[in-house]
Motif scaffolding. Structure first.
Motif: not given
Ligand code: PGA
Length: 256
Positions: A103, A109, A113, A130, A146, A150
């Motif tokens: 990240r 996100d 996903s 997370v 998040s 996701i």
């Protein structure tokens, strides 16, 4: 019956030469024996180039193998990406998605996903990370945003296959961990958000791990929290012996 705990080792971009890999496997030969796995599922995630050799080596030892990331398409013109289908066909069963170290490089996100949906489609188990750096109020807010985005394309049936890992960014590789109460609070919070989005009845089927500076020295306190279903371990997993020792402690605690 007690739920089995899950221990995931994230080797990150380490064991960076073939001789280091060989040494790691040699150390693992002695460190791991089947009796430490009675109550624990162990997953080890090496660099992608080592997936096949790790799958072959560790199948004798009841350790399953995962990747550290994958792409959201399964094939095609995507130079340098790793197909989840290839990961699966090499014999790996899990994939970490959305680790904070990815990240930081810009993964969103939305991308997490898409990766999660494709991983599920090819039969891999996604380990979704997370966490958030900042004040506590922000943290829970960021985590719920998040998770909301996701899980947008995930069915209730697929949701049960996903493993979540709560990883406060400041705890990763720092030697610091939140208090066990704080871990417990956030893990329960994650369960609550998922329960609200889907159904509170499935909460107990979902596994939520803690990750960040886990070691044989602090594992007992962390893993005896009823709602913590296991741990995601970085640094300590690089030493086969200390990693196996951590697994053994959990296993013995569950025997009691
Ligand atoms: P650490 O890493 O155990 O070295 O803190 C955890 C992680 O990055 O998942």
């Amino acid at each position: 019956m007690q739920k089995r705990k899950i221990v995931i080792g994230n080797l990150k971009m380490n064991l960076e030469t073939v001789s280091m890999r060989k040494q790691y496997l040699k150390d693992s030969e002695n460190a791991f024996n089947k009796e430490i796995f009675e109550n624990v599922n162990v997953v080890l995630c090496p660099q992608n180039l080592y997936l096949e050799s790790f799958v072959n080596f560790f199948k004798e030892k009841n350790v399953v193998i995962g990747a550290q990331d994958c792409f959201w398409e399964t094939y095609g013109a995507h130079t340098g990406e790793i197909s989840p289908k290839t990961i699966k066909s090499l014999g790996a069963e899990y994939v970490i998605i959305g680790h904070s170290e990815r990240r930081t490089l810009g993964e969103t996100d939305e991308e997490v996903s898409k990766k999660c949906s494709t991983a599920l489609r090819v039969g891999l188990i996604p380990i979704i990370c997370v966490g958030y750096i900042g004040q506590k109020e922000d943290e829970t807010l960021a985590i719920s945003d998040s998770i909301e985005s996701i899980l947008n394309n995930v069915s209730q049936e697929d949701l049960k296959k996903i493993i979540f890992a709560y990883e406060p960014v400041w705890a990763i590789g720092s030697g610091k961990t939140p208090s066990v109460d704080d871990i417990h609070t956030v893990v329960l919070y994650i369960k609550k958000i998922i329960g609200k989005k889907f159904s509170s009845e499935i909460i107990d089927d979902i596994s939520i791990l803690y990750g960040g500076s886990v070691s044989p020295e602090n594992i007992s306190n962390i893993v005896t929290q009823a709602h913590v279903d296991g741990v995601l371990i970085g640094g300590v997993s690089l030493q086969a012996e200390r990693f196996a020792k951590t697994v053994k402690i959990i296993n013995n605690l569950l025997k009691k």
